[in-house]
Design a protein around this motif. Structure first.
Motif, PDB file in Angstrom:
ATOM      1  N   GLU A  18      24.540  -1.112  16.619  1.00  0.00           N
ATOM      2  CA  GLU A  18      25.665  -2.192  16.730  1.00  0.00           C
ATOM      3  C   GLU A  18      26.263  -1.399  18.169  1.00  0.00           C
ATOM      4  O   GLU A  18      26.256  -0.277  18.428  1.00  0.00           O
ATOM      5  N   ARG A  19      27.077  -2.288  18.742  1.00  0.00           N
ATOM      6  CA  ARG A  19      27.895  -2.064  20.156  1.00  0.00           C
ATOM      7  C   ARG A  19      29.002  -0.753  19.483  1.00  0.00           C
ATOM      8  O   ARG A  19      29.622  -0.995  18.693  1.00  0.00           O
ATOM      9  N   GLY A  20      28.866   0.251  20.142  1.00  0.00           N
ATOM     10  CA  GLY A  20      29.839   1.295  19.839  1.00  0.00           C
ATOM     11  C   GLY A  20      29.084   2.465  19.341  1.00  0.00           C
ATOM     12  O   GLY A  20      29.671   3.219  18.713  1.00  0.00           O
ATOM     13  N   PRO A 144      31.915  -1.489  22.817  1.00  0.00           N
ATOM     14  CA  PRO A 144      32.676  -2.528  22.579  1.00  0.00           C
ATOM     15  C   PRO A 144      33.953  -2.924  23.686  1.00  0.00           C
ATOM     16  O   PRO A 144      33.930  -1.728  24.616  1.00  0.00           O
ATOM     17  N   ASP A 145      34.615  -3.785  23.290  1.00  0.00           N
ATOM     18  CA  ASP A 145      35.558  -4.108  24.665  1.00  0.00           C
ATOM     19  C   ASP A 145      36.539  -2.881  24.844  1.00  0.00           C
ATOM     20  O   ASP A 145      36.937  -2.825  26.194  1.00  0.00           O
ATOM     21  N   ASP A 146      37.022  -2.394  23.719  1.00  0.00           N
ATOM     22  CA  ASP A 146      38.037  -1.242  24.040  1.00  0.00           C
ATOM     23  C   ASP A 146      37.398   0.132  24.778  1.00  0.00           C
ATOM     24  O   ASP A 146      38.315   0.722  24.768  1.00  0.00           O
ATOM     25  N   LYS A 147      36.199   0.208  24.494  1.00  0.00           N
ATOM     26  CA  LYS A 147      35.494   1.279  25.355  1.00  0.00           C
ATOM     27  C   LYS A 147      34.908   0.805  26.706  1.00  0.00           C
ATOM     28  O   LYS A 147      34.275   1.874  27.057  1.00  0.00           O
ATOM     29  N   ARG A 148      35.098  -0.245  27.101  1.00  0.00           N
ATOM     30  CA  ARG A 148      34.413  -0.450  28.264  1.00  0.00           C
ATOM     31  C   ARG A 148      35.057   0.257  29.412  1.00  0.00           C
ATOM     32  O   ARG A 148      34.157   0.439  30.439  1.00  0.00           O
ATOM     33  N   ALA A 149      36.087   0.361  29.394  1.00  0.00           N
ATOM     34  CA  ALA A 149      36.974   1.026  30.472  1.00  0.00           C
ATOM     35  C   ALA A 149      36.264   2.496  30.667  1.00  0.00           C
ATOM     36  O   ALA A 149      36.156   3.131  31.712  1.00  0.00           O
ATOM     37  N   VAL A 150      36.150   3.198  29.448  1.00  0.00           N
ATOM     38  CA  VAL A 150      35.589   4.346  29.448  1.00  0.00           C
ATOM     39  C   VAL A 150      34.045   4.477  30.112  1.00  0.00           C
ATOM     40  O   VAL A 150      33.757   5.180  31.011  1.00  0.00           O
ATOM     41  N   GLY A 151      33.311   3.451  29.710  1.00  0.00           N
ATOM     42  CA  GLY A 151      32.094   2.986  30.121  1.00  0.00           C
ATOM     43  C   GLY A 151      32.056   3.065  31.979  1.00  0.00           C
ATOM     44  O   GLY A 151      31.094   3.612  32.599  1.00  0.00           O
ATOM     45  N   MET A 152      33.027   2.374  32.314  1.00  0.00           N
ATOM     46  CA  MET A 152      33.284   2.038  33.757  1.00  0.00           C
ATOM     47  C   MET A 152      33.581   3.229  34.591  1.00  0.00           C
ATOM     48  O   MET A 152      33.250   3.688  35.579  1.00  0.00           O
ATOM     49  N   LYS A 342      45.737   0.974  29.823  1.00  0.00           N
ATOM     50  CA  LYS A 342      46.187   0.440  28.677  1.00  0.00           C
ATOM     51  C   LYS A 342      47.734   0.307  29.128  1.00  0.00           C
ATOM     52  O   LYS A 342      48.348  -0.369  28.366  1.00  0.00           O
ATOM     53  N   LYS A 343      48.176   0.661  30.091  1.00  0.00           N
ATOM     54  CA  LYS A 343      49.867   0.928  30.301  1.00  0.00           C
ATOM     55  C   LYS A 343      49.992   0.084  31.469  1.00  0.00           C
ATOM     56  O   LYS A 343      51.119  -0.260  31.635  1.00  0.00           O
ATOM     57  N   PHE A 344      48.989   0.037  32.521  1.00  0.00           N
ATOM     58  CA  PHE A 344      49.334  -0.479  33.964  1.00  0.00           C
ATOM     59  C   PHE A 344      48.438  -1.776  34.166  1.00  0.00           C
ATOM     60  O   PHE A 344      47.373  -1.641  33.644  1.00  0.00           O
ATOM     61  N   ASP A 345      48.973  -2.634  34.772  1.00  0.00           N
ATOM     62  CA  ASP A 345      48.144  -3.690  35.227  1.00  0.00           C
ATOM     63  C   ASP A 345      46.831  -3.106  36.162  1.00  0.00           C
ATOM     64  O   ASP A 345      46.808  -2.540  37.119  1.00  0.00           O
ATOM     65  N   SER A 346      45.651  -3.474  35.839  1.00  0.00           N
ATOM     66  CA  SER A 346      44.352  -3.109  36.371  1.00  0.00           C
ATOM     67  C   SER A 346      44.536  -3.409  37.852  1.00  0.00           C
ATOM     68  O   SER A 346      43.839  -2.643  38.717  1.00  0.00           O
ATOM     69  N   ARG A 347      44.758  -4.495  38.388  1.00  0.00           N
ATOM     70  CA  ARG A 347      44.899  -4.942  39.768  1.00  0.00           C
ATOM     71  C   ARG A 347      45.786  -3.754  40.499  1.00  0.00           C
ATOM     72  O   ARG A 347      45.184  -3.513  41.670  1.00  0.00           O
ATOM     73  N   TYR A 348      46.943  -3.198  40.061  1.00  0.00           N
ATOM     74  CA  TYR A 348      47.801  -2.313  40.862  1.00  0.00           C
ATOM     75  C   TYR A 348      46.914  -1.001  40.931  1.00  0.00           C
ATOM     76  O   TYR A 348      47.319  -0.298  41.764  1.00  0.00           O
ATOM     77  N   LEU A 349      46.233  -0.819  39.724  1.00  0.00           N
ATOM     78  CA  LEU A 349      45.623   0.664  39.783  1.00  0.00           C
ATOM     79  C   LEU A 349      44.392   0.479  40.712  1.00  0.00           C
ATOM     80  O   LEU A 349      44.258   1.427  41.708  1.00  0.00           O
ATOM     81  N   ALA A 350      43.887  -0.584  40.837  1.00  0.00           N
ATOM     82  CA  ALA A 350      42.873  -0.574  41.951  1.00  0.00           C
ATOM     83  C   ALA A 350      43.096  -0.826  43.411  1.00  0.00           C
ATOM     84  O   ALA A 350      42.643  -0.031  44.375  1.00  0.00           O
ATOM     85  N   ALA A 523      45.990  -9.302  28.004  1.00  0.00           N
ATOM     86  CA  ALA A 523      46.433  -8.048  27.637  1.00  0.00           C
ATOM     87  C   ALA A 523      45.452  -7.535  27.074  1.00  0.00           C
ATOM     88  O   ALA A 523      45.300  -6.160  26.997  1.00  0.00           O
ATOM     89  N   ASP A 524      44.358  -8.075  26.267  1.00  0.00           N
ATOM     90  CA  ASP A 524      43.177  -7.198  25.714  1.00  0.00           C
ATOM     91  C   ASP A 524      42.031  -7.122  26.635  1.00  0.00           C
ATOM     92  O   ASP A 524      41.083  -6.390  26.493  1.00  0.00           O
ATOM     93  N   SER A 525      42.299  -7.495  27.804  1.00  0.00           N
ATOM     94  CA  SER A 525      41.266  -7.019  29.065  1.00  0.00           C
ATOM     95  C   SER A 525      41.533  -5.870  29.839  1.00  0.00           C
ATOM     96  O   SER A 525      40.903  -5.315  30.555  1.00  0.00           O
ATOM     97  N   ARG A 526      42.787  -5.231  29.525  1.00  0.00           N
ATOM     98  CA  ARG A 526      42.964  -3.908  30.282  1.00  0.00           C
ATOM     99  C   ARG A 526      42.385  -2.762  29.869  1.00  0.00           C
ATOM    100  O   ARG A 526      41.785  -2.082  30.642  1.00  0.00           O
ATOM    101  N   GLY A 527      41.686  -2.935  28.537  1.00  0.00           N
ATOM    102  CA  GLY A 527      40.911  -1.614  27.913  1.00  0.00           C
ATOM    103  C   GLY A 527      39.292  -2.196  28.026  1.00  0.00           C
ATOM    104  O   GLY A 527      38.466  -1.333  27.589  1.00  0.00           O
ATOM    105  N   GLY A 528      39.284  -3.342  28.536  1.00  0.00           N
ATOM    106  CA  GLY A 528      37.842  -3.696  28.650  1.00  0.00           C
ATOM    107  C   GLY A 528      37.668  -5.200  28.650  1.00  0.00           C
ATOM    108  O   GLY A 528      36.562  -5.745  29.140  1.00  0.00           O
ATOM    109  N   GLY A 529      38.728  -5.991  28.252  1.00  0.00           N
ATOM    110  CA  GLY A 529      38.541  -7.480  28.390  1.00  0.00           C
ATOM    111  C   GLY A 529      37.493  -8.220  27.303  1.00  0.00           C
ATOM    112  O   GLY A 529      36.586  -7.600  26.732  1.00  0.00           O
TER     113      GLY A 529
END
Length: 532
Positions: A18-20, A144-152, A342-350, A523-529
């Motif tokens: 399974e994923r994750g 899973p979606d909420d772990k995708r940022a960790v993978g990136m 999870k706290k800031f807009d991904s665009r601003y971080l990039a 909102a749900d895409s900040r951690g992975g979308g």
């Protein structure tokens, strides 16, 4: 979703896969280690090229094909990875590529002449090239979606840390052992990668229909077009660009075949690479940002060693000790970025990451003859701190609206554009340094009559010093004139490097604007979308 598109994602439906799950994470780490090896091998031979060319009896220009062969084969392999992994199954395709990458590495260490080394490096690049987009895809498919940022964040290590330590590791291995160890070191991690992938990915049958119904016209035009383009970018400056019949003819082939490839992909219902994804605003802007990232990253890795060796006569190992500061500091920041998303807009971080990257280039645009490796370390650290803020959010932003069946194409496009950006960045840097240095040298020579008193004083004092050291008057005067000429040339090159650093800083401002123009993530895409 078609059966072929589910060749990898179906593993999420089986117990233990399974994923994750633990196995999924093992597969992801295996893929990331494989990608790290493949990217590391792009740069690892650069610091040891003189030793390799001496051993193989090649000139420096001939030896440049050792790196070019790897990059050309890698560029061809990446677009093929989606089709072949869907048909053969990701597990089988990755295991085959890892095994042949190890074999090609061993063959490189046993090369007996330049021709054999070029062939073996091409094989190494072809099989290693597939490991890079598949690692990116495993993150999309296995986590899973909420772990995708960790993978990136982990993928960011492979994309930026590997090329940063490549020259250091290569220089150290060659100095302490021999250049053969540049290739021996791939064996232990390669075997580990195979074991992790074999355990982490579920066995799937070959989908013969997918392999038989391949877009062969797309494959042929892509291979010819991308291969020719890579050679043009890698060898163009060394061969005086369109002053060379080879570069001119290859450029024509590249334009014609890439044009045909794009036309074929737009016409085919099941294309080799779905470039229609570029019609999506967010993906297109993210792709542009990936291109500029590759240009800036590989441009720096190429330009800084060139500056240090040319202006300050640094050895490969000394250069590596400077370059490594572009890699290690980012390891402190990478774990924090997924939490910040999870706290800031991904665009601003990039955008912040690109701005830091651009500022680090600007810091190097005011160099003087005293500006050497020690003075570069701080700008390298700034560059390293900016990279994680780019790599992690941009991967999420690029794929947040991509459907699962398009993951393979999205991964292919993004990785091709990053590699193409790197090739363009190196070609641009090499050409600008040569062109601008000649322009600055001409202006410096024109200014000599206006500062003739200072020039005369310099020649007189230098000549007197040389005569005091034992030279006769005529020889001392000739040596003083030569030293003045060398000083002018050095100053011309320093000014050229300053200009190029400033130009690259400006290019990264374009990337800042590009990521800010991407639509605001849900909102749900900040951690992975949501990728489905």
């Amino acid at each position: 979703m078609s059966t072929a598109a589910l060749a990898l994602t179906a593993q999420t439906q089986s117990a233990g896969f399974e994923r994750g799950s633990r196995r999924a994470w093992i597969a992801v780490f295996g893929g990331l280690i494989g990608a790290f090896m493949a990217i590391l091998d792009i740069q690892i031979t650069n610091a040891s090229m003189k030793e390799i060319q001496g051993s193989l009896g090649a000139t420096l220009e001939e030896a440049s094909w050792i790196a070019t062969a790897y990059l050309v084969a890698e560029m061809i392999a990446i677009p093929l990875s989606g089709w072949l992994s869907n048909g053969l199954s990701a597990r089988r395709y990755l295991l085959w590529n890892a095994a042949f990458f190890i074999l090609a590495s061993l063959l490189c260490s046993m090369a007996w002449n330049l021709e054999s080394m070029i062939v073996f490096r091409a094989l190494q690049g072809f099989f290693g090239g597939a490991l890079i987009p598949l690692a990116f895809r495993l993150i999309l498919e296995c986590l899973p979606d909420d772990k995708r940022a960790v993978g990136m964040a982990l993928f960011g290590v492979t994309a930026t840390f590997a090329p940063s330590i490549g020259p250091t590791l290569g220089g150290w291995l060659t100095q302490e052992f021999s250049w053969h160890y540049l290739f021996y070191i791939n064996v232990p991690p390669g075997l580990l990668v195979m074991a992790m992938l074999a355990h982490g990915l579920e066995k799937k049958p070959i989908i013969w229909e997918k392999l038989k119904n391949a877009d062969y016209s797309g494959i042929i035009t892509m291979a010819i077009g991308m291969g020719c383009l890579e050679v043009v970018l890698e060898e163009g400056n060394r061969k005086d660009w369109f002053g060379s019949d080879l570069i001119r003819n290859l450029s024509i082939l590249a334009v014609v075949n890439i044009g045909l490839f794009i036309w074929i992909q737009l016409k085919k219902p099941q294309p080799l690479v779905n470039i229609r994804l570029l019609a999506q605003r967010d993906f297109a802007l993210s792709t542009l940002a990936y291109f500029l990232l590759g240009m800036a990253l590989f441009g720096a890795i190429y330009m800084i060693p060139l500056y240090l060796s040319q202006i300050h006569n640094y050895t490969p190992l000394e250069i590596g000790k400077v370059i490594m500061w572009m890699g290690f500091p980012q390891l402190l920041v990478l774990p924090l970025v997924p939490r910040m998303m999870k706290k800031f807009d991904s665009r601003y971080l990039a955008a912040f990451g690109f701005a830091l990257f651009g500022f680090s280039y600007y810091m190097n645009s005011h160099m003087s003859a005293d500006y050497a490796g020690d003075q570069m370390i701080f700008s390298q650290i700034v560059r390293a701190l900016g990279q994680p803020f780019v790599l992690v959010p941009i991967g999420i932003l690029a794929t947040m609206h991509i459907k699962a069946e398009h993951n393979a194409s999205a991964s292919t496009v993004l990785n091709v554009m990053r590699n193409l950006g790197g090739a363009c960045g190196i070609a641009l840097v090499a050409t600008l340094v040569d062109t601008l240095s000649r322009s600055h040298l001409a202006r410096l020579k024109e200014s000599l009559p206006r500062v003739s008193d200072s020039a005369y004083e310099y020649l007189s004092s230098t000549s007197a010093m040389l005569q005091g050291a034992g030279s006769d008057a005529y020889a001392a005067k000739a040596q003083a004139q030569l030293l003045l000429s060398q000083t002018l040339t050095q100053q011309a090159y320093i000014q050229a490097y300053n200009d190029v650093f400033l130009i690259m800083s400006g290019c990264l401002l374009i990337a800042v604007v590009a990521v800010l123009c991407i639509r605001k993530p849900q909102a749900d895409s900040r951690g992975g979308g949501d990728f489905h």
